[in-house]
Design a protein around this motif. Structure first.
Motif, short mmCIF file in Angstrom:
data_model
loop_
_atom_site.label_atom_id
_atom_site.label_comp_id
_atom_site.label_asym_id
_atom_site.label_seq_id
_atom_site.Cartn_x
_atom_site.Cartn_y
_atom_site.Cartn_z
N PRO A 1 117.18 -28.49 3.94
CA PRO A 1 117.57 -27.38 4.62
C PRO A 1 118.78 -27.06 4.77
N LYS A 2 119.43 -26.00 4.67
CA LYS A 2 120.79 -25.63 4.62
C LYS A 2 121.42 -25.99 6.05
N GLU A 3 120.72 -25.61 7.12
CA GLU A 3 121.05 -26.00 8.57
C GLU A 3 121.33 -27.54 8.81
N PRO B 1 122.66 -23.32 -3.86
CA PRO B 1 121.61 -22.96 -3.24
C PRO B 1 120.33 -23.05 -4.09
N GLU C 1 114.41 -20.34 -2.96
CA GLU C 1 114.50 -20.98 -1.54
C GLU C 1 115.66 -20.76 -0.90
N PRO C 2 115.94 -19.72 -0.25
CA PRO C 2 117.05 -19.28 0.42
C PRO C 2 117.68 -20.25 1.37
N GLU C 3 116.70 -20.81 2.11
CA GLU C 3 117.04 -21.67 3.21
C GLU C 3 117.56 -23.40 2.89
N GLN C 4 116.94 -23.62 1.46
CA GLN C 4 117.52 -24.98 0.98
C GLN C 4 118.84 -24.80 0.28
#
Length: 105
Positions: free
Chosen positions: A35-37, A64, A68-71
């Motif tokens: 996950p990006k965060e 990116p 999966e925009p949050e990954q």
């Protein structure tokens, strides 16, 4: 002495990140998906700065993940591999101990 300790800790943090990605590189799937965060560690400024440093130096890349925009997909680069291996062979990033001399004043 405090600054020297901080510098050594920061160097070690960068080597720790590279070590993890280096080990992943030599597996069946050489990319770490996170996950990006969690990857960017916004809440932990030292780790965030270490990751930013490694990205800026070109030792790691983060892209990116499609659909999966949050990954984010993270992997070590060939420059990162060379830097990590050379550093390890020279004894850098192998862990270190802190010896603090206290004076009896």
């Amino acid at each position: 002495m405090e600054l020297e300790i901080a510098i050594r800790e920061r160097i070690q943090e960068r080597y720790n990140i590279l070590h993890e990605l280096y080990d992943i590189w030599f597996t069946e799937n050489p990319t770490y998906i996170a996950p990006k965060e969690r990857f960017y560690q916004q809440d932990h400024i030292e780790k965030h700065r270490a990751i930013t440093y490694l990205l800026d130096k070109g030792y790691i890349v983060a892209t990116p993940v499609s659909n999966e925009p949050e990954q984010v997909a993270v992997c070590i680069t060939v420059e990162g591999i060379d830097f990590f291996e050379q550093g390890r062979l020279e004894g850098k990033g192998n862990g270190w101990g802190i010896v603090i001399e206290q004076s009896n004043e």
